[in-house]
Design a protein around this motif. Structure first.
Motif, PDB file in Angstrom:
ATOM      1  N   GLU A 123     -86.182   6.782  17.100  1.00  0.00           N
ATOM      2  CA  GLU A 123     -87.108   6.365  16.043  1.00  0.00           C
ATOM      3  C   GLU A 123     -87.270   4.848  15.947  1.00  0.00           C
ATOM      4  OE1 GLU A 123     -88.965   8.505  13.984  1.00  0.00           O
ATOM      5  OE2 GLU A 123     -88.217  10.029  15.362  1.00  0.00           O
ATOM      6  N   ILE A 124     -86.224   4.116  16.203  1.00  0.00           N
ATOM      7  CA  ILE A 124     -86.269   2.652  16.133  1.00  0.00           C
ATOM      8  C   ILE A 124     -86.384   2.067  17.535  1.00  0.00           C
ATOM      9  CG2 ILE A 124     -85.089   0.550  15.403  1.00  0.00           C
ATOM     10  CD1 ILE A 124     -86.022   2.285  13.049  1.00  0.00           C
ATOM     11  N   GLY A 125     -85.482   2.451  18.405  1.00  0.00           N
ATOM     12  CA  GLY A 125     -85.505   1.964  19.786  1.00  0.00           C
ATOM     13  C   GLY A 125     -85.559   0.452  19.845  1.00  0.00           C
ATOM     14  N   THR A 126     -86.529  -0.055  20.568  1.00  0.00           N
ATOM     15  CA  THR A 126     -86.666  -1.503  20.716  1.00  0.00           C
ATOM     16  C   THR A 126     -87.810  -2.059  19.869  1.00  0.00           C
ATOM     17  OG1 THR A 126     -88.054  -1.186  22.670  1.00  0.00           O
ATOM     18  CG2 THR A 126     -85.690  -1.503  23.045  1.00  0.00           C
ATOM     19  N   LEU A 128     -74.667  -2.045  11.710  1.00  0.00           N
ATOM     20  CA  LEU A 128     -75.090  -1.436  12.970  1.00  0.00           C
ATOM     21  C   LEU A 128     -76.479  -1.932  13.378  1.00  0.00           C
ATOM     22  CD1 LEU A 128     -74.821   0.675  15.273  1.00  0.00           C
ATOM     23  CD2 LEU A 128     -75.794   2.343  13.669  1.00  0.00           C
ATOM     24  N   LEU A 129     -77.411  -1.956  12.429  1.00  0.00           N
ATOM     25  CA  LEU A 129     -78.778  -2.386  12.732  1.00  0.00           C
ATOM     26  C   LEU A 129     -78.829  -3.857  13.127  1.00  0.00           C
ATOM     27  CD1 LEU A 129     -80.751  -0.514   9.939  1.00  0.00           C
ATOM     28  CD2 LEU A 129     -80.592   0.090  12.365  1.00  0.00           C
ATOM     29  N   LEU A 130     -78.037  -4.690  12.480  1.00  0.00           N
ATOM     30  CA  LEU A 130     -77.993  -6.116  12.837  1.00  0.00           C
ATOM     31  C   LEU A 130     -77.411  -6.315  14.245  1.00  0.00           C
ATOM     32  CD1 LEU A 130     -76.891  -7.630   9.421  1.00  0.00           C
ATOM     33  CD2 LEU A 130     -79.119  -7.942  10.551  1.00  0.00           C
ATOM     34  N   ALA A 131     -76.377  -5.550  14.564  1.00  0.00           N
ATOM     35  CA  ALA A 131     -75.803  -5.627  15.916  1.00  0.00           C
ATOM     36  C   ALA A 131     -76.803  -5.126  16.951  1.00  0.00           C
ATOM     37  CB  ALA A 131     -74.502  -4.825  15.975  1.00  0.00           C
ATOM     38  N   TRP A 132     -77.529  -4.041  16.612  1.00  0.00           N
ATOM     39  CA  TRP A 132     -78.560  -3.503  17.504  1.00  0.00           C
ATOM     40  C   TRP A 132     -79.666  -4.531  17.729  1.00  0.00           C
ATOM     41  CZ3 TRP A 132     -79.115   0.148  20.948  1.00  0.00           C
ATOM     42  CH2 TRP A 132     -80.378   0.580  21.336  1.00  0.00           C
ATOM     43  N   GLN A 133     -80.082  -5.185  16.633  1.00  0.00           N
ATOM     44  CA  GLN A 133     -81.106  -6.223  16.717  1.00  0.00           C
ATOM     45  C   GLN A 133     -80.675  -7.329  17.669  1.00  0.00           C
ATOM     46  OE1 GLN A 133     -81.710  -8.608  13.107  1.00  0.00           O
ATOM     47  NE2 GLN A 133     -83.917  -8.298  13.357  1.00  0.00           N
ATOM     48  N   SER A 134     -79.436  -7.719  17.582  1.00  0.00           N
ATOM     49  CA  SER A 134     -78.903  -8.757  18.473  1.00  0.00           C
ATOM     50  C   SER A 134     -78.867  -8.274  19.919  1.00  0.00           C
ATOM     51  CB  SER A 134     -77.483  -9.067  18.010  1.00  0.00           C
ATOM     52  OG  SER A 134     -77.186 -10.388  18.105  1.00  0.00           O
ATOM     53  N   PHE A 135     -78.503  -7.025  20.108  1.00  0.00           N
ATOM     54  CA  PHE A 135     -78.389  -6.453  21.453  1.00  0.00           C
ATOM     55  C   PHE A 135     -79.750  -6.356  22.141  1.00  0.00           C
ATOM     56  CE2 PHE A 135     -78.214  -2.646  24.265  1.00  0.00           C
ATOM     57  CZ  PHE A 135     -77.277  -3.118  25.173  1.00  0.00           C
ATOM     58  N   ILE A 136     -80.785  -5.945  21.408  1.00  0.00           N
ATOM     59  CA  ILE A 136     -82.087  -5.736  22.054  1.00  0.00           C
ATOM     60  C   ILE A 136     -82.926  -7.005  22.138  1.00  0.00           C
ATOM     61  CG2 ILE A 136     -82.153  -3.283  21.474  1.00  0.00           C
ATOM     62  CD1 ILE A 136     -84.170  -3.959  19.246  1.00  0.00           C
TER      63      ILE A 136
END
Length: 126
Positions: free
Chosen positions: A31-34, A117-125
């Protein structure tokens, strides 16, 4: 919440979470992905919930339902629009005194955990 960011066989970012949190991982991956815009909108909603300017946020897609409040985040996987307590053949599990194994279709966590989790994901992508 323990998580691992990797890349799938096609080179797309992918999230893996601990057992019991599979639905959250599936939701974020699909749903969020990149999509940076969707991700930022969700982070803004979390800020509003934490600030008290919003009490609840709920959104349904074809596959998932996300419900956020000031403290919690709940994600449910929809089963082709079928109520979780009713099978395709119309059998009502509650009426029959049966239950459905839900650990793989429902995840919950604290709002702060989801935000981290979302902040870490944001940093990762990025």
């Amino acid at each position: 919440m323990d998580y691992e960011f990797t890349y799938d066989d096609h080179g797309h970012p992918s999230l893996s979470l601990d057992m019991g949190q599979e639905t959250t991982a599936n939701w974020l991956n699909s749903e969020i992905g990149t999509d940076i815009i969707k991700l930022q909108q969700l982070l803004d909603i979390i800020d509003e919930l934490k600030a008290g300017t919003r009490e609840k946020y709920e959104v349904k897609s074809r596959r998932f339902q996300l419900v956020l409040n000031r403290d919690e985040a709940d994600i449910s996987e929809m089963h082709n629009g079928i109520n979780e307590q009713t099978t395709e053949d119309g059998l009502d599990y509650a009426e029959e005194g049966l239950t459905i194994y839900e650990d793989e279709s429902i995840s919950g966590c604290g709002l702060d955990d989801l935000e981290d989790l979302l902040l870490a994901w944001q940093s990762f992508i990025s």
